[in-house]
Design an enzyme around this catalytic site. Structure first.
Site, mmCIF file in Angstrom:
data_model
loop_
_atom_site.group_PDB
_atom_site.id
_atom_site.type_symbol
_atom_site.label_atom_id
_atom_site.label_comp_id
_atom_site.label_asym_id
_atom_site.label_seq_id
_atom_site.Cartn_x
_atom_site.Cartn_y
_atom_site.Cartn_z
ATOM 1 N N GLY C 200 19.650 -46.136 18.560
ATOM 2 C CA GLY C 200 20.161 -47.202 19.415
ATOM 3 C C GLY C 200 19.160 -47.656 20.459
ATOM 4 O O GLY C 200 19.053 -48.846 20.761
ATOM 5 N N THR C 237 31.296 -32.657 20.940
ATOM 6 C CA THR C 237 32.037 -33.764 21.533
ATOM 7 C C THR C 237 31.209 -35.040 21.451
ATOM 8 O O THR C 237 30.040 -35.063 21.804
ATOM 9 C CB THR C 237 32.352 -33.428 23.002
ATOM 10 O OG1 THR C 237 33.143 -32.239 23.021
ATOM 11 C CG2 THR C 237 33.118 -34.554 23.669
ATOM 12 N N CYS C 325 -6.461 -38.236 24.266
ATOM 13 C CA CYS C 325 -6.240 -37.912 25.677
ATOM 14 C C CYS C 325 -4.872 -38.329 26.165
ATOM 15 O O CYS C 325 -4.376 -37.804 27.151
ATOM 16 C CB CYS C 325 -7.284 -38.593 26.541
ATOM 17 S SG CYS C 325 -8.931 -38.032 26.165
HETATM 18 C C1 LIG Z 1 32.994 -22.239 24.977
HETATM 19 C C2 LIG Z 1 32.663 -23.527 24.308
HETATM 20 N N1 LIG Z 1 31.613 -23.581 23.481
HETATM 21 C C3 LIG Z 1 31.252 -24.712 22.865
HETATM 22 C C4 LIG Z 1 31.939 -25.872 23.057
HETATM 23 C C5 LIG Z 1 31.477 -27.101 22.345
HETATM 24 O O1 LIG Z 1 31.180 -28.136 23.211
HETATM 25 P P1 LIG Z 1 30.712 -29.532 22.652
HETATM 26 O O2 LIG Z 1 31.874 -30.160 21.993
HETATM 27 O O3 LIG Z 1 30.271 -30.280 23.872
HETATM 28 O O4 LIG Z 1 29.600 -29.315 21.708
HETATM 29 C C6 LIG Z 1 33.051 -25.868 23.903
HETATM 30 C C7 LIG Z 1 33.829 -27.094 24.085
HETATM 31 O O5 LIG Z 1 34.685 -27.235 24.855
HETATM 32 C C8 LIG Z 1 33.408 -24.676 24.555
HETATM 33 O O6 LIG Z 1 34.436 -24.628 25.392
#
Ligand SMILES: Cc1ncc(COP(=O)(O)O)c(C=O)c1O
Ligand SMILES: Cc1ncc(COP(=O)(O)O)c(C=O)c1O
Lengths: 397, 127, 397, 127
Positions: C200, C237, C325
């Site tokens: 993007g 997420t 460089c």
């Molecule tokens: C303990 C833990 N690990 C990993 C994750 C994954 O996070 P993300 O979705 O930001 O990759 C979460 C998400 O809430 C979490 O609570």
């Protein structure tokens, strides 16, 4: 209509300070930190500062912080990167059985590739027993990964004790602190962990911001290969605004690491008391004390989570559930199952996460609404009617 | 909210015919709480017709809507016609169900049919 | 002082439309697209729409778009994910020798793991010869990865022809279109590529937004394992604001895929003419016609790139160079070397990327400044003085 | 801009003593354009002192600043003292150099020393 979010672990709005800190980096200081010319300077300094702030939040040095986009990526870099780094020979990995899927699913893949994986059980509160860790360690163990706290039931692990065992045995120790960082004090020097994952969006920072702490001297390979950003451990143009936002969120969290969590925990305790006082047949999931300040997890007996969630949604209350119907994979929570919650009670589980802006008024409203919804759904539940009959029978005997 | 049709939401919000018929002519129970869904249908039969249909449901939004819809569809039908209600029909009447909720539609018709089978069995015994 | 960016390939400011589209998703619609409750709805719809827009830019279907954070990640997912998907058996991979490091460095790692890698040469303009690809293909070939266009010299590959060869031989074909998408028309149905990376931030979208097109039916494994976001091919997420921004930038690029690039290419041609008219001893790098609209790459003979870059920076002109460089790894451009540019000329190379807001006035200013800077540095260059003496000598003979 | 000290930037911006001495007493050339840096020092010696020091440099900002600094440090020094100028001193005088540019500081003193060696060789021949 009211709108009360009780699912802040899924997402939270940015703090005003955070978005303000980010804004200049979209248009004004849009440069690439890797540029040799002046346009690279501001962004470069900005992410250096962000790195300092994130490091401070967990007691690390700035150069030990590798920025990633998500906690899932940090967890994948931690485990795959360490194994590929290959300093220690062996084929055995230990984790807890209540890790996040971004740990567990990797371990499944590694198992298929020939690794041995031990998933440690937890007690009824979700705590890993250090003795069980000690006896799981073998000559072949090359990595131990145990989360700092569980995002679902909130249980906080005795990380210092667990990491000490790893250290005694010279085994690298990773902890997924995505749910914990920003909420409880973390000090990687004190606990001696080698790798620690954290996520900006879990403490009011932006989505797309996360990091892996990699203790100096730990031999790692990148997951994303390419340019030499992030000391060669994570290629790709740095997401400057997101990292600046994470830095600012880390600063705010660090500065209020006593007050903010305490205030929320107090509200959470009030909510818990209010719910348990007003609604019969509730069960608390997770540890009564060793838990994340904003986390409350209960099971509403005799009813199913999605229905609860939908009814509460209609009342402007947003929660999540560990029921199979609310999971996209249609499996009920592996965490609740690991702490011995019955399948039926897991179906009726509710995860409530509070926020710094949650209020005492909210608690009254939530309690009233959940009481109504629970009654309504119980009245159509065959399990509830069965229980009432049997309860009555028992009473008669 | 899960991506449910308006019809599903309507039946979820205002489920019809909830309850348990006292001294029913047939009882059908399917599912179990472990799987996430459980339904118990009770029926009253008069002149070979389902005079009354009631149910209790433990389950998700779809499960509740399905039981409500099945009860509506079945009520007043002859035994034979009620047995012809298929899972597909139930889902269609509800304006469709999300892919991962299709299994719920199965439960509804199954529970109804089970209640009817139960009625038939009892008839045999009495006969 | 003037400030003229000629390094838009490193970074570009967001379009106003893009940042405006993003803003509501930081605070107002901050929900998690995976949430079962109402707060997830807006964000979920927003990324669905973004997916549609990105798909349209490259002639794909929305469900074939897997969002990632960077083009580097998309390239890593493409190659590692396809290999791990393992539909086709074999150990041979073909790529061009001028791929981005996020392709090349993976191939180096794969070589160490036992894969055979063929890096196809390119001609003096940077073009891959389809005949050479044809003869490089073996029974063992499981993947061909050839970029759509090169970010440094701008050369555009005959992708349709190259991909057709892959298809005839039933070999998955990946193309890194990070430098090309948004600038030249792309149609994955017409070219028949199986995997395509795009970014993007290369077409006025935000940093932290990129995607991999994965043709339906292609068997892949995720690079980042965990949740089932992005059809299970990229856990974590979703970065809603960034993806919304990418969608909006894709829409703008698609709607102006004729005019915007043409306008910039015209300016680029004017700049080229102006520079070559006013400054002696310049050399064009890359293809004279088959090149990205905004890209100009020249070598300034007798001088070194970092010095040029610094002097231009002092005049408010921001450029980059393929000199050793200016590279953080202290290696001069592998791309220039692959097209046969001498090491000396590579040191004096300048990459100039224009923007939709570049102007004819800028061109006059740039030409004047580069003329001055080149003269100044040449006057202190031993190579220049040597050339002048020898030139004079030759002239005398 | 690369992260150069003020002193480096000053010498880069206004390099001292650029040029080539006509009929020099010594010439020293090091590096080559392939590596990115090349320097040519010419010196004029009078009474065992470097009366004049000039250079041409092809190279990065650091290389240019280093040659300028070396020329300033060497000018007026005795042959012996000029030979004692170390790479480290040059870098120090410049207020430090970024780690990946330290090699440039080597070139400067090397080129100067080579020019002095050249001068000495020529003396021998003439003697
Ligand atoms: C303990 C833990 N690990 C990993 C994750 C994954 O996070 P993300 O979705 O930001 O990759 C979460 C998400 O809430 C979490 O609570
Ligand atoms: C062709 C190509 N591939 C990959 C990349 C890597 O992009 P990123 O730094 O966003 O990962 C770039 C960067 O400009 C590129 O031009």
């Amino acid at each position: 209509m009211k709108a009360i979010n009780l699912d802040y672990t899924a997402a939270a709005p940015l703090d005003q300070e955070v978005i303000q800190a980010m804004l200049p980096y979209f248009i004004e200081h849009y440069g690439n930190p890797s540029s040799g010319h002046s346009l690279g300077e501001k962004p470069r300094k900005a992410i250096d500062e962000a790195r300092e702030k994130v490091a401070r939040l967990i007691g690390a040095q700035a150069k030990e912080i590798i920025f990633t986009a998500t906690a899932s990526e940090a967890n994948n870099l931690a485990i795959k990167g360490l194994i590929a780094g290959g300093r220690k020979k062996g084929n055995h990995i230990i984790a807890s059985s209540i890790e996040h899927f971004s740990v567990l699913n990797q371990l499944k893949t590694l198992q298929k590739e020939g690794f041995e994986v031990t998933l440690l059980p937890v007690d009824r509160y979700g705590i890993v027993d250090p003795d069980q860790l000690a006896s799981a360690i073998t000559e072949q163990t090359i990595l131990i990964s145990i989360q700092t706290a569980n995002p679902e039931i909130g249980t906080i692990q005795p990380i210092e004790e667990l990491a000490a065992l790893a250290r005694e045995n010279e085994i690298p120790f990773h902890t997924d602190a995505a749910a914990a960082a920003g909420w409880i004090p973390i000090d990687v020097e004190k606990t001696g962990v080698d790798l620690l994952s954290l996520a900006g969006d879990q403490f009011y920072g932006p989505k797309g911001s996360a990091a892996l702490f990699v203790r100096r001297g730990t031999r790692m390979r990148p997951l994303i290969e390419g340019g030499i950003q992030e000391k060669g451990l994570r290629a790709g143009t740095e997401n400057v605004p997101a990292l600046v936002g994470m830095g600012e969120a880390a600063r705010l969290a660090y500065d209020s690491i006593e007050e903010r969590p305490k205030k929320i925990a107090d509200l959470r305790d009030q909510l818990k008391e209010s719910l348990f006082n007003e609604i019969p047949h509730l069960h608390l999931n997770g540890h009564p004390e060793q838990r994340l300040p904003r986390n409350l997890n209960i099971s509403v007996e005799f009813v199913e989570g999605e229905a609860l969630l939908m009814r509460l949604d209609m009342a402007g209350i947003y929660v999540s559930s560990g029921s199979s119907c609310t999971s996209q994979a249609l499996k009920s929570s592996h965490v609740l199952s690991a702490i011995g919650v019955s399948a039926e009670l897991a179906q009726g589980s509710l995860l409530l996460t509070l926020d710094k802006d949650s209020s005492a008024d909210d608690i009254t409203y939530i309690t009233g609404q959940l009481a109504q919804v629970a009654e309504l759904l119980r009245n159509m539940s065959p399990l509830y009617h069965q229980f009432m009959k049997e309860g009555n029978k028992n009473a008669r005997v | 909210m899960p991506e449910y049709s308006e019809k599903v939401m309507e039946h979820f919000t205002k489920p019809r015919n909830i309850g348990e018929i006292e001294e029913p002519d047939g009882v059908g129970e399917v599912g179990n709480p472990t799987c996430g869904d459980m339904m118990k249908f009770t029926i009253k039969v008069k002149d070979n017709r389902l005079e009354d249909v009631k149910y209790f449901t433990f389950g998700c939004g779809a499960a509740i809507a399905v039981s409500s819809m099945v009860s509506e569809m079945a009520k007043g039908k002859t035994i034979e016609d009620a047995l012809k209600i298929t899972n597909k029909q139930v889902a269609e009447e509800l304006g469709g169900l999300p892919g991962n909720k299709m299994h719920c539609s199965n439960l509804g018709a199954d529970a109804l049919h089970k209640a009817i089978e139960d009625y038939k069995e009892k008839q045999k015994v009495e006969a």
